[in-house]
Each structure stands twice: as C-alpha cells, then as structure tokens.
Design a protein around this motif. Structure first.
Motif, PDB file in Angstrom:
ATOM      1  N   GLU A   1      28.523 -37.708  40.568  1.00  0.00           N
ATOM      2  CA  GLU A   1      29.885 -37.095  40.425  1.00  0.00           C
ATOM      3  C   GLU A   1      30.708 -37.605  39.573  1.00  0.00           C
ATOM      4  O   GLU A   1      31.723 -37.095  38.951  1.00  0.00           O
ATOM      5  CB  GLU A   1      30.453 -37.142  41.900  1.00  0.00           C
ATOM      6  N   LEU A   2      30.356 -39.214  39.332  1.00  0.00           N
ATOM      7  CA  LEU A   2      31.285 -39.676  38.403  1.00  0.00           C
ATOM      8  C   LEU A   2      30.892 -39.847  36.980  1.00  0.00           C
ATOM      9  O   LEU A   2      29.536 -40.048  36.815  1.00  0.00           O
ATOM     10  CB  LEU A   2      31.269 -41.216  38.693  1.00  0.00           C
ATOM     11  N   VAL A   3      31.617 -39.460  35.901  1.00  0.00           N
ATOM     12  CA  VAL A   3      30.831 -39.252  34.443  1.00  0.00           C
ATOM     13  C   VAL A   3      32.104 -40.247  33.745  1.00  0.00           C
ATOM     14  O   VAL A   3      33.097 -40.059  33.700  1.00  0.00           O
ATOM     15  CB  VAL A   3      30.982 -38.141  34.040  1.00  0.00           C
ATOM     16  N   ASP A   4      31.454 -40.899  32.914  1.00  0.00           N
ATOM     17  CA  ASP A   4      32.004 -41.956  31.928  1.00  0.00           C
ATOM     18  C   ASP A   4      32.683 -41.000  30.895  1.00  0.00           C
ATOM     19  O   ASP A   4      32.119 -40.179  30.191  1.00  0.00           O
ATOM     20  CB  ASP A   4      31.016 -42.892  31.213  1.00  0.00           C
ATOM     21  N   PRO A   5      33.990 -41.196  30.775  1.00  0.00           N
ATOM     22  CA  PRO A   5      34.817 -40.281  29.877  1.00  0.00           C
ATOM     23  C   PRO A   5      34.191 -40.377  28.428  1.00  0.00           C
ATOM     24  O   PRO A   5      34.286 -39.464  27.602  1.00  0.00           O
ATOM     25  CB  PRO A   5      36.246 -40.756  29.973  1.00  0.00           C
ATOM     26  N   ALA A   6      33.880 -41.629  27.975  1.00  0.00           N
ATOM     27  CA  ALA A   6      33.183 -41.716  26.845  1.00  0.00           C
ATOM     28  C   ALA A   6      31.973 -41.024  26.644  1.00  0.00           C
ATOM     29  O   ALA A   6      31.783 -40.489  25.256  1.00  0.00           O
ATOM     30  CB  ALA A   6      33.093 -43.498  26.481  1.00  0.00           C
ATOM     31  N   GLU A   7      31.247 -40.863  27.623  1.00  0.00           N
ATOM     32  CA  GLU A   7      29.995 -40.243  27.588  1.00  0.00           C
ATOM     33  C   GLU A   7      30.192 -38.594  27.393  1.00  0.00           C
ATOM     34  O   GLU A   7      29.765 -38.012  26.487  1.00  0.00           O
ATOM     35  CB  GLU A   7      29.123 -40.120  28.766  1.00  0.00           C
ATOM     36  N   HIS A   8      31.289 -38.201  27.916  1.00  0.00           N
ATOM     37  CA  HIS A   8      31.780 -36.785  27.736  1.00  0.00           C
ATOM     38  C   HIS A   8      32.331 -36.436  26.475  1.00  0.00           C
ATOM     39  O   HIS A   8      31.918 -35.672  25.978  1.00  0.00           O
ATOM     40  CB  HIS A   8      32.768 -36.527  29.047  1.00  0.00           C
ATOM     41  N   ALA A   9      33.131 -37.490  26.052  1.00  0.00           N
ATOM     42  CA  ALA A   9      33.584 -37.201  24.815  1.00  0.00           C
ATOM     43  C   ALA A   9      32.515 -37.123  23.661  1.00  0.00           C
ATOM     44  O   ALA A   9      32.405 -36.482  22.617  1.00  0.00           O
ATOM     45  CB  ALA A   9      34.641 -38.440  24.409  1.00  0.00           C
ATOM     46  N   ALA A  10      31.501 -38.076  23.749  1.00  0.00           N
ATOM     47  CA  ALA A  10      30.336 -38.163  22.607  1.00  0.00           C
ATOM     48  C   ALA A  10      29.630 -36.681  22.841  1.00  0.00           C
ATOM     49  O   ALA A  10      29.367 -36.570  22.045  1.00  0.00           O
ATOM     50  CB  ALA A  10      29.696 -39.292  23.294  1.00  0.00           C
ATOM     51  N   ALA A  11      29.601 -36.417  24.216  1.00  0.00           N
ATOM     52  CA  ALA A  11      28.719 -35.102  24.344  1.00  0.00           C
ATOM     53  C   ALA A  11      29.464 -33.916  23.621  1.00  0.00           C
ATOM     54  O   ALA A  11      28.674 -33.284  23.068  1.00  0.00           O
ATOM     55  CB  ALA A  11      28.422 -34.710  25.584  1.00  0.00           C
ATOM     56  N   ALA A  12      30.778 -33.915  23.706  1.00  0.00           N
ATOM     57  CA  ALA A  12      31.726 -32.667  23.182  1.00  0.00           C
ATOM     58  C   ALA A  12      31.591 -33.115  21.400  1.00  0.00           C
ATOM     59  O   ALA A  12      31.552 -31.996  20.834  1.00  0.00           O
ATOM     60  CB  ALA A  12      33.024 -32.967  23.590  1.00  0.00           C
ATOM     61  N   ALA A  13      31.588 -34.113  20.968  1.00  0.00           N
ATOM     62  CA  ALA A  13      31.343 -34.527  19.652  1.00  0.00           C
ATOM     63  C   ALA A  13      29.883 -33.948  19.047  1.00  0.00           C
ATOM     64  O   ALA A  13      29.786 -33.444  18.008  1.00  0.00           O
ATOM     65  CB  ALA A  13      31.622 -35.829  19.163  1.00  0.00           C
ATOM     66  N   SER A  14      29.050 -34.379  19.820  1.00  0.00           N
ATOM     67  CA  SER A  14      27.363 -33.990  19.624  1.00  0.00           C
ATOM     68  C   SER A  14      27.570 -32.303  19.369  1.00  0.00           C
ATOM     69  O   SER A  14      26.860 -31.958  18.579  1.00  0.00           O
ATOM     70  CB  SER A  14      26.721 -34.519  20.722  1.00  0.00           C
ATOM     71  N   LEU A  15      28.252 -31.782  20.420  1.00  0.00           N
ATOM     72  CA  LEU A  15      28.155 -30.332  20.550  1.00  0.00           C
ATOM     73  C   LEU A  15      28.898 -29.649  18.918  1.00  0.00           C
ATOM     74  O   LEU A  15      28.621 -28.686  18.443  1.00  0.00           O
ATOM     75  CB  LEU A  15      28.820 -29.750  21.656  1.00  0.00           C
ATOM     76  N   ALA A  16      29.897 -30.332  18.682  1.00  0.00           N
ATOM     77  CA  ALA A  16      31.019 -29.818  17.492  1.00  0.00           C
ATOM     78  C   ALA A  16      29.925 -30.214  16.445  1.00  0.00           C
ATOM     79  O   ALA A  16      29.754 -29.560  15.288  1.00  0.00           O
ATOM     80  CB  ALA A  16      32.159 -30.683  17.449  1.00  0.00           C
ATOM     81  N   SER A  17      29.309 -31.184  16.214  1.00  0.00           N
ATOM     82  CA  SER A  17      28.411 -31.482  15.026  1.00  0.00           C
ATOM     83  C   SER A  17      27.284 -30.485  15.007  1.00  0.00           C
ATOM     84  O   SER A  17      27.054 -30.171  13.943  1.00  0.00           O
ATOM     85  CB  SER A  17      27.807 -33.001  15.382  1.00  0.00           C
ATOM     86  N   LEU A  18      26.716 -30.364  16.039  1.00  0.00           N
ATOM     87  CA  LEU A  18      25.570 -29.377  16.088  1.00  0.00           C
ATOM     88  C   LEU A  18      26.005 -27.746  15.642  1.00  0.00           C
ATOM     89  O   LEU A  18      25.486 -27.323  14.705  1.00  0.00           O
ATOM     90  CB  LEU A  18      24.907 -29.095  17.577  1.00  0.00           C
ATOM     91  N   ASP A  19      27.152 -27.475  16.135  1.00  0.00           N
ATOM     92  CA  ASP A  19      27.885 -26.166  15.540  1.00  0.00           C
ATOM     93  C   ASP A  19      28.185 -26.249  14.088  1.00  0.00           C
ATOM     94  O   ASP A  19      28.039 -25.383  13.389  1.00  0.00           O
ATOM     95  CB  ASP A  19      28.959 -25.580  16.395  1.00  0.00           C
ATOM     96  N   ALA A  20      28.539 -27.337  13.502  1.00  0.00           N
ATOM     97  CA  ALA A  20      28.751 -27.576  12.348  1.00  0.00           C
ATOM     98  C   ALA A  20      27.765 -27.388  11.424  1.00  0.00           C
ATOM     99  O   ALA A  20      27.718 -26.743  10.370  1.00  0.00           O
ATOM    100  CB  ALA A  20      29.787 -28.826  12.000  1.00  0.00           C
ATOM    101  N   GLY A  21      26.568 -27.980  11.763  1.00  0.00           N
ATOM    102  CA  GLY A  21      25.564 -28.119  11.046  1.00  0.00           C
ATOM    103  C   GLY A  21      24.808 -26.626  11.143  1.00  0.00           C
ATOM    104  O   GLY A  21      24.260 -26.132  10.084  1.00  0.00           O
ATOM    105  N   THR A  22      24.996 -25.857  12.355  1.00  0.00           N
ATOM    106  CA  THR A  22      24.282 -24.595  12.249  1.00  0.00           C
ATOM    107  C   THR A  22      25.014 -23.751  11.348  1.00  0.00           C
ATOM    108  O   THR A  22      24.516 -22.644  10.626  1.00  0.00           O
ATOM    109  CB  THR A  22      24.597 -24.077  13.617  1.00  0.00           C
ATOM    110  N   HIS A  23      26.374 -23.759  11.036  1.00  0.00           N
ATOM    111  CA  HIS A  23      27.300 -22.701  10.142  1.00  0.00           C
ATOM    112  C   HIS A  23      27.524 -23.408   8.916  1.00  0.00           C
ATOM    113  O   HIS A  23      28.195 -22.767   8.014  1.00  0.00           O
ATOM    114  CB  HIS A  23      28.575 -22.550  11.032  1.00  0.00           C
ATOM    115  N   ALA A  24      26.695 -24.533   8.652  1.00  0.00           N
ATOM    116  CA  ALA A  24      26.860 -24.911   7.343  1.00  0.00           C
ATOM    117  C   ALA A  24      26.334 -24.205   6.113  1.00  0.00           C
ATOM    118  O   ALA A  24      25.279 -23.565   6.407  1.00  0.00           O
ATOM    119  CB  ALA A  24      26.463 -26.600   7.289  1.00  0.00           C
TER     120      ALA A  24
END
Length: 359
Positions: free
Chosen positions: A336-359
């Motif tokens: 139930e408990l998620v480290d905010p830093a882990e969540h932020a890193a996952a969101a950044a990883s997702l944004a990076s993935l999308d940026a690479g896909t559309h590059a």
C-alpha cells in the motif's frame, strides 16, 4: 418463500420489531442490503416513503447501467461470462431488488479482457481504477482490472465499477490457490462465486438469499454434482458454513443433503490447507510475480500505444516495473505504501519513453 419473515430470521431481528428496525440492521451489515429488504417489504404491501422509494429507484438505475455496459462488453468480448450480479438477480422475483454493488466479468484471455476494457474506457467513459497481476500455480499470468465511473450520489453511493478478470477465483493465494476456470453450468459458477466471498468477509443475508434462489430454480437439485464441483474447486469448508446457515433459516431436504455431503469434505480440505503451511512473502515486484503473489498497479496515465492492443507489456527498470496496458500505464507495487521518489522516477521514465517514441 422470500418474505419479511425470512429476512427477520436471517438478520436475527425479533419478529415483533418493525420494518424500520429490519432496514437499520440490514444497513449495519451492508450498505446495499436495505435495497433487498425494502423491495421485499414493498412486495408485501408495506407503504414506501420518499426515502425508500428513492433508494429502490437508484438501485434499479444502477442495475440498468450495468446491463448497458454488460451488453457492450458482450459485443467486444463474446466469450466473457458474468458471475453473481445480474446472473443471480435474474433468479429473484421480478419485483425484488438484489443488492447492486459492482459487475464481475470473467474473460477467457487477455485479448478479450483488453477488448472489454477498451470498450468501457473509450466508448463509455470509464477510468482505469485498479490493476492486479498474479501468476497461477502453472505460471500463467492473470490480470484483474477494475474500471470505474464517479458515483451518481457521492454522499450515499460508492462509485460504479466493473471488474474484468482472466481468472475466476483468487482464493487467499496461499493455502487456497488461484483457480482460473469457471464451471460450465452458470448456476454452479454463481454458487462458487458466492461461496468464494467468504475469503474476503463473513457471509450475510444476501448470500443466504442467493443460495435460496438457486435452490428455487433447481440449480442445486443434483446434490452429487454440486458437491463434486465444490470439492474440485476446494471450497467445501466455505460452502458447508453457508449451506448450514441457510438450512437453519429455511430447512429443505436438498440443503440437508448438501450439508451432510460437504461436512466430511470440508474437514479434508481444512486438513489439506493446514498441511500447506504459510509461504514466505517476497517484498519485490519481480519476486512476487514469480512466486504467485499479487502485485498492484498504480495508474500513471491513460496513454495508449505503448503495448499491443491485446496484452500488457512489462517494462522492468531501475525506477521500478512498469505495466503498459491498452488502457494506460501503471507502476507495479508490492504494497500500500509507495515511496514518492519511486513514483516520480516512474513518471519520468514514462515521459522519457514517450519522448523517445515520438522523436
């Protein structure tokens, strides 16, 4: 008969107490159980006021919306099966409301599950709500996805939810393992689904009435087949408890036979579960998936196009494991408990993935 006398017995409300007390006790048991009590009272000619009339109207409107979504899913995923809910409600008297919670649909594979999910999200404005992944004892991955709509009356009702799953029975994922299949007979599938509820909560009056409706429509007449199915799905202890409860409230020869048959089998199953023992529960997502323990998805966004349209894709990485699905991407977590830093890193990883896909 399904009447107020029976409900007084099932809810342990003395006969001299009036309907208001019956509704009050029902509400303590379950937020939706008063719908059943009020509809049975109305059937017996008890006059309804504006509050109880509105409660029944809201329940029927909710059921109608679920029927609309069930029909839409049936077109996209023709091999999906409804369990409990509308299937059991169809066995009730037409003017009695079976309490309405959510809609449970079992799909044969991921392809149909995601077809159903896309239908509800893209075509009917549902939002992905909860994702659970777990592997069965044979190592196959199963998906449980809940999609939801806002409550039409947030102060009185929970949100509307449809649960889509590639497995029928999850058990406790310990001594009682996941069992993916449903029996072919719908009545038996519904009975097992009611009995499986005991893994999550105590039985109450609605479960007993469900059994009586199955009894009334002849679904339990072949006591040998019923018992064999309960035993095959390892649910005899829970079934014996429920059938004993129902038989005490509404004695019937078929129930008596089922109680007698399930008793020794329940003892065998309890010994089997005790011999299994507790399993060590891993802390990490990959280890939990490999060991048959559930992991849960925290929704990151509802973007699509990151995976095939008929299955999810797991993306392990230093910021955690992402699950890309046809209705959005999730961060997989082990608790139930998620480290905010882990969540932020996952969101950044997702944004990076999308940026690479559309590059």
């Amino acid at each position: 008969p399904l009447d107020l006398t029976l409900l007084h017995t099932l809810l342990a409300v003395p006969d001299h107490e009036d309907g208001r007390e019956l509704v009050s006790v029902a509400r303590e048991v379950s937020a939706t159980l008063p719908q059943l009590v009020i509809s049975v009272a109305a059937r017996e000619g008890v006059p309804l006021g504006s509050g109880s009339t509105d409660e029944l109207a809201r329940a029927r409107t909710r059921a109608a919306r679920y029927e609309q979504w069930r029909a839409a899913v049936a077109e996209a995923a023709p091999h999906g099966r409804v369990v409990k809910g509308p299937s059991l409600a169809a066995r009730y008297p037409q003017d009695v409301v079976r309490p309405v919670g959510d809609l449970d649909l079992v799909l044969p594979d991921e392809a149909e599950l995601w077809a159903a999910a896309r239908t509800l999200t893209a075509g009917h404005d549902a939002e992905p709500y909860e994702l659970t992944l777990v592997t069965d004892p044979q190592g196959a991955l199963h998906v449980l996805l809940t999609v939801a709509w806002p409550s039409p009356d947030p102060l009185l009702e929970q949100e509307l939810r449809v649960e889509l799953s590639t497995a029928a029975f999850y058990g406790d994922l310990g001594a009682l393992p996941l069992r993916p299949a449903l029996p072919a007979r719908q009545g038996l599938a519904d009975l097992l689904s009611v009995v499986e509820e005991r893994v999550q909560r105590p039985f109450h009056a609605k479960d007993a009435v469900d059994v009586l409706m199955l009894l009334h429509t002849g679904e339990l007449a072949d006591t040998g087949a019923v018992t064999d199915t309960l035993d095959a799905f390892r649910l005899t202890p829970e079934a014996h408890e429920l059938l004993t409860l129902v038989h005490a409230a509404a004695p019937h020869p078929t129930l008596e036979a089922l109680v007698s048959r399930t008793g020794p089998l329940a003892e065998d199953e309890n010994r089997r579960r005790a011999a299994t023992g507790a399993r060590p529960e891993p802390a990490g997502v990959p280890e939990r998936l490999a060991s048959g323990f559930p992991v849960w998805g925290m929704l990151l966004d509802t973007g699509t196009g990151r995976c095939p349209t008929d299955r999810l894709r797991l993306d392990p990485g230093p910021s955690g494991t992402l699950a890309h699905t046809p209705v959005g991407s999730f961060l997989l977590v082990a608790g139930e408990l998620v480290d905010p830093a882990e969540h932020a890193a996952a969101a950044a990883s997702l944004a990076s993935l999308d940026a690479g896909t559309h590059a």
